[in-house]
Design a protein around this motif. Structure first.
Motif, PDB file in Angstrom:
ATOM      1  N   PRO A   1      82.684  34.678  23.130  1.00  0.00           N
ATOM      2  CA  PRO A   1      83.182  35.819  22.350  1.00  0.00           C
ATOM      3  C   PRO A   1      83.251  37.118  23.140  1.00  0.00           C
ATOM      4  CG  PRO A   1      81.533  34.583  21.120  1.00  0.00           C
ATOM      5  CD  PRO A   1      81.494  34.069  22.520  1.00  0.00           C
ATOM      6  N   GLU A   2      82.326  37.324  24.106  1.00  0.00           N
ATOM      7  CA  GLU A   2      82.336  38.547  24.910  1.00  0.00           C
ATOM      8  C   GLU A   2      83.603  38.628  25.754  1.00  0.00           C
ATOM      9  OE1 GLU A   2      79.768  41.988  26.318  1.00  0.00           O
ATOM     10  OE2 GLU A   2      80.012  40.815  24.508  1.00  0.00           O
ATOM     11  N   ILE A   3      83.954  37.515  26.381  1.00  0.00           N
ATOM     12  CA  ILE A   3      85.189  37.463  27.173  1.00  0.00           C
ATOM     13  C   ILE A   3      86.393  37.726  26.280  1.00  0.00           C
ATOM     14  CG2 ILE A   3      86.723  35.936  28.484  1.00  0.00           C
ATOM     15  CD1 ILE A   3      84.223  34.582  29.615  1.00  0.00           C
ATOM     16  N   ASN A   4      86.392  37.130  25.106  1.00  0.00           N
ATOM     17  CA  ASN A   4      87.516  37.315  24.187  1.00  0.00           C
ATOM     18  C   ASN A   4      87.647  38.771  23.749  1.00  0.00           C
ATOM     19  OD1 ASN A   4      87.860  34.561  24.394  1.00  0.00           O
ATOM     20  ND2 ASN A   4      86.878  34.101  22.431  1.00  0.00           N
ATOM     21  N   ARG A   5      86.513  39.427  23.508  1.00  0.00           N
ATOM     22  CA  ARG A   5      86.574  40.844  23.103  1.00  0.00           C
ATOM     23  C   ARG A   5      87.077  41.712  24.246  1.00  0.00           C
ATOM     24  NH1 ARG A   5      81.776  39.328  20.094  1.00  0.00           N
ATOM     25  NH2 ARG A   5      80.452  39.839  21.886  1.00  0.00           N
TER      26      ARG A   5
ATOM     27  N   ALA B   1      84.699  47.521  32.231  1.00  0.00           N
ATOM     28  CA  ALA B   1      85.474  46.284  32.105  1.00  0.00           C
ATOM     29  C   ALA B   1      85.592  45.579  33.452  1.00  0.00           C
ATOM     30  CB  ALA B   1      86.862  46.580  31.535  1.00  0.00           C
ATOM     31  N   LEU B   2      85.771  46.350  34.526  1.00  0.00           N
ATOM     32  CA  LEU B   2      85.857  45.759  35.862  1.00  0.00           C
ATOM     33  C   LEU B   2      84.538  45.103  36.245  1.00  0.00           C
ATOM     34  CD1 LEU B   2      87.729  48.621  37.778  1.00  0.00           C
ATOM     35  CD2 LEU B   2      88.718  46.652  36.584  1.00  0.00           C
ATOM     36  N   ILE B   3      83.426  45.773  35.901  1.00  0.00           N
ATOM     37  CA  ILE B   3      82.102  45.250  36.226  1.00  0.00           C
ATOM     38  C   ILE B   3      81.787  44.010  35.384  1.00  0.00           C
ATOM     39  CG2 ILE B   3      79.622  45.768  36.126  1.00  0.00           C
ATOM     40  CD1 ILE B   3      80.382  48.710  36.744  1.00  0.00           C
ATOM     41  N   ALA B   4      82.069  44.088  34.087  1.00  0.00           N
ATOM     42  CA  ALA B   4      81.812  42.964  33.193  1.00  0.00           C
ATOM     43  C   ALA B   4      82.686  41.763  33.553  1.00  0.00           C
ATOM     44  CB  ALA B   4      82.053  43.378  31.749  1.00  0.00           C
ATOM     45  N   ALA B   5      83.909  42.014  33.971  1.00  0.00           N
ATOM     46  CA  ALA B   5      84.806  40.919  34.330  1.00  0.00           C
ATOM     47  C   ALA B   5      84.198  40.070  35.437  1.00  0.00           C
ATOM     48  CB  ALA B   5      86.165  41.468  34.762  1.00  0.00           C
ATOM     49  N   GLU B   6      83.599  40.719  36.438  1.00  0.00           N
ATOM     50  CA  GLU B   6      82.964  39.940  37.503  1.00  0.00           C
ATOM     51  C   GLU B   6      81.810  39.114  36.944  1.00  0.00           C
ATOM     52  OE1 GLU B   6      80.993  40.293  41.948  1.00  0.00           O
ATOM     53  OE2 GLU B   6      80.896  42.041  40.626  1.00  0.00           O
ATOM     54  N   GLU B   7      80.991  39.734  36.108  1.00  0.00           N
ATOM     55  CA  GLU B   7      79.842  39.024  35.540  1.00  0.00           C
ATOM     56  C   GLU B   7      80.274  37.777  34.776  1.00  0.00           C
ATOM     57  OE1 GLU B   7      76.255  39.624  32.249  1.00  0.00           O
ATOM     58  OE2 GLU B   7      77.366  41.383  32.966  1.00  0.00           O
ATOM     59  N   TYR B   8      81.375  37.876  34.024  1.00  0.00           N
ATOM     60  CA  TYR B   8      81.814  36.771  33.178  1.00  0.00           C
ATOM     61  C   TYR B   8      82.848  35.868  33.836  1.00  0.00           C
ATOM     62  CZ  TYR B   8      79.207  39.019  29.456  1.00  0.00           C
ATOM     63  OH  TYR B   8      78.200  39.559  28.706  1.00  0.00           O
ATOM     64  N   GLY B   9      83.126  36.114  35.113  1.00  0.00           N
ATOM     65  CA  GLY B   9      84.025  35.226  35.842  1.00  0.00           C
ATOM     66  C   GLY B   9      85.497  35.405  35.543  1.00  0.00           C
ATOM     67  N   ILE B  10      85.870  36.591  35.029  1.00  0.00           N
ATOM     68  CA  ILE B  10      87.288  36.890  34.797  1.00  0.00           C
ATOM     69  C   ILE B  10      87.855  37.423  36.111  1.00  0.00           C
ATOM     70  CG2 ILE B  10      88.945  38.201  33.440  1.00  0.00           C
ATOM     71  CD1 ILE B  10      86.637  38.678  31.388  1.00  0.00           C
ATOM     72  N   THR B  11      88.862  36.759  36.652  1.00  0.00           N
ATOM     73  CA  THR B  11      89.440  37.169  37.931  1.00  0.00           C
ATOM     74  C   THR B  11      90.948  37.396  37.796  1.00  0.00           C
ATOM     75  OG1 THR B  11      90.033  34.955  38.710  1.00  0.00           O
ATOM     76  CG2 THR B  11      87.748  35.666  39.067  1.00  0.00           C
ATOM     77  N   SER B  12      91.522  37.956  38.843  1.00  0.00           N
ATOM     78  CA  SER B  12      92.971  38.168  38.834  1.00  0.00           C
ATOM     79  C   SER B  12      93.705  36.833  38.800  1.00  0.00           C
ATOM     80  CB  SER B  12      93.388  38.975  40.072  1.00  0.00           C
ATOM     81  OG  SER B  12      92.940  38.335  41.255  1.00  0.00           O
TER      82      SER B  12
ATOM     83  N   GLY C   1      93.873  45.122  39.865  1.00  0.00           N
ATOM     84  CA  GLY C   1      93.356  44.909  41.219  1.00  0.00           C
ATOM     85  C   GLY C   1      92.264  43.867  41.277  1.00  0.00           C
ATOM     86  N   GLY C   2      92.037  43.194  40.152  1.00  0.00           N
ATOM     87  CA  GLY C   2      90.954  42.222  40.091  1.00  0.00           C
ATOM     88  C   GLY C   2      89.695  42.830  39.516  1.00  0.00           C
ATOM     89  N   ASN C   3      88.650  42.012  39.404  1.00  0.00           N
ATOM     90  CA  ASN C   3      87.374  42.526  38.898  1.00  0.00           C
ATOM     91  C   ASN C   3      86.650  43.323  39.972  1.00  0.00           C
ATOM     92  OD1 ASN C   3      85.816  40.734  40.584  1.00  0.00           O
ATOM     93  ND2 ASN C   3      86.063  39.094  39.089  1.00  0.00           N
ATOM     94  N   TYR C   4      85.485  43.863  39.618  1.00  0.00           N
ATOM     95  CA  TYR C   4      84.744  44.714  40.556  1.00  0.00           C
ATOM     96  C   TYR C   4      84.488  44.001  41.884  1.00  0.00           C
ATOM     97  CZ  TYR C   4      81.047  47.628  42.529  1.00  0.00           C
ATOM     98  OH  TYR C   4      80.290  48.407  43.385  1.00  0.00           O
ATOM     99  N   GLY C   5      84.080  42.741  41.821  1.00  0.00           N
ATOM    100  CA  GLY C   5      83.781  42.001  43.042  1.00  0.00           C
ATOM    101  C   GLY C   5      85.008  41.810  43.916  1.00  0.00           C
TER     102      GLY C   5
END
Length: 338
Positions: A269-273, A245-256, A299-303
């Motif tokens: 839909p991927e972000i929503n799931r 989830a931490l790795i995918a969050a960075e890929e999809y631009g989900i940040t703290s 702590g935020g996404n992987y990046g």
């Protein structure tokens, strides 16, 4: 008849061990804290700050899992372990998860009965020497004394490298990175060898980091990642997919910074799931819908975690390199959340 009794006993023992292993999630919930094994102290990866609070790249994995499971990233009991004690601590149940720059190898996965749940840092073994030594290559280290942590993959890698290049060395065995630092700085060994990320973290803690050089050779593959005990697939799934989830969050631009806004729903839909506004992914691993949202928010996404703890703007100063997203030429790649 004796053979049947023996086999029956083995079956009962196996079932008992499996039942014990399968209780990890229940144990963590009942206890209200995650017992997470970390290093005894490595700048940027896992070390207590001035207030005694554990911080670092590996520490962030522990906090993300605690957030996912317990709803509280601070509900972690950090257990410092050495290269020798870490596996006993995990096998005995003293810790629920080991997040301690540990290399994924065949024997650790099979013979030691652990499950690595992913790779959070792709690394390789390197060498650090004083700049004053005038050495520019590891192949110039014939006759050197080398500080090396016992109970690690670096021992065999070191022996293999020197043997392959037909050069001699004298090992200086040490237990922890904290023990290695003064020995190396006092000249008790000419060289310190460990994972290149560990060398960068160690050098960052020196009074004069510029007086020391990390040589260009990388002599091994060291895929570092968190691990759990064999026999508890449900707990392994939680640890694995939290990291993903931490790795995918960075890929999809989900940040703290934008996670609350994205949690209101997006067109992806991927972000929503991932964030729990669509689908039933949480229920599939025994958690609620917002488990991954909490893990990312911790702590935020992987990046973000990389940049804050070990990135180029920190004293450790590591470039992303192999640890960039697959879309940027690196090896980071989270399986689909669906």
């Amino acid at each position: 008849m004796k053979k049947s009794v023996f086999l029956g006993a083995l079956t009962v023992a196996g079932l008992t061990a499996g039942a014990a292993a399968a209780a990890t999630l229940d144990d963590v919930k009942a206890r209200g804290t995650l017992n997470c094994g970390v290093t005894t102290g490595l700048v940027g990866f896992a070390a207590p700050d001035a207030n005694g609070e554990w911080q670092g790249f590996d520490v962030s994995v522990c906090r993300a899992v605690a957030a996912a499971v317990l709803g509280d990233p601070t509900a972690v009991e950090f257990v410092p372990t050495t290269g020798k004690t870490r596996f006993t601590a995990l096998a005995s149940g003293e810790i629920d998860l080991l997040a301690r720059n540990t290399t994924w190898t065949f024997s650790r996965d099979t013979d030691l009965k652990f499950d690595f749940v992913g790779v959070n840092y792709y690394d390789g073994q390197g060498f650090m020497v004083p700049k004053a030594l005038g050495v520019t290559s590891a192949k110039e280290l014939d006759g050197a004394t080398v500080c090396i942590q016992t109970g690690t993959t670096t021992e065999l890698n070191l022996a293999d490298f020197f043997r392959t290049n037909n050069i001699e060395y004298t090992p200086v065995p040490i237990e922890t990175n904290a023990e290695a630092q003064p020995l190396y700085l006092e000249g008790a060994c000419d060289v310190y060898t460990t994972d290149a990320s560990g060398l960068a973290a160690t050098r960052a803690a020196f009074e004069n980091p510029g007086d020391h050089v990390i040589l260009p050779e990388i002599i091994s593959k060291e895929p570092l990642g968190p691990l759990v005990r064999h026999g508890d697939n449900d707990w392994g799934d939680i640890a694995s997919w939290t990291l993903m989830a931490l790795i995918a969050a960075e890929e999809y631009g989900i940040t703290s910074a934008n996670i609350e806004e994205m949690s209101a729903g997006t067109n992806n839909p991927e972000i929503n799931r991932i964030l729990g506004t669509e689908g039933e992914l949480g229920a599939m691993i025994g958690l609620d819908a917002e488990w991954a949202k909490r893990a990312i928010a911790a702590g935020g996404n992987y990046g973000e975690i990389f940049a804050k703890n070990i990135g180029e703007e920190t004293p450790v100063g590591l470039a992303r390199g192999l640890n960039a997203q697959w879309t940027d030429g690196g090896l980071l790649y989270a399986p689909p959340f669906r």
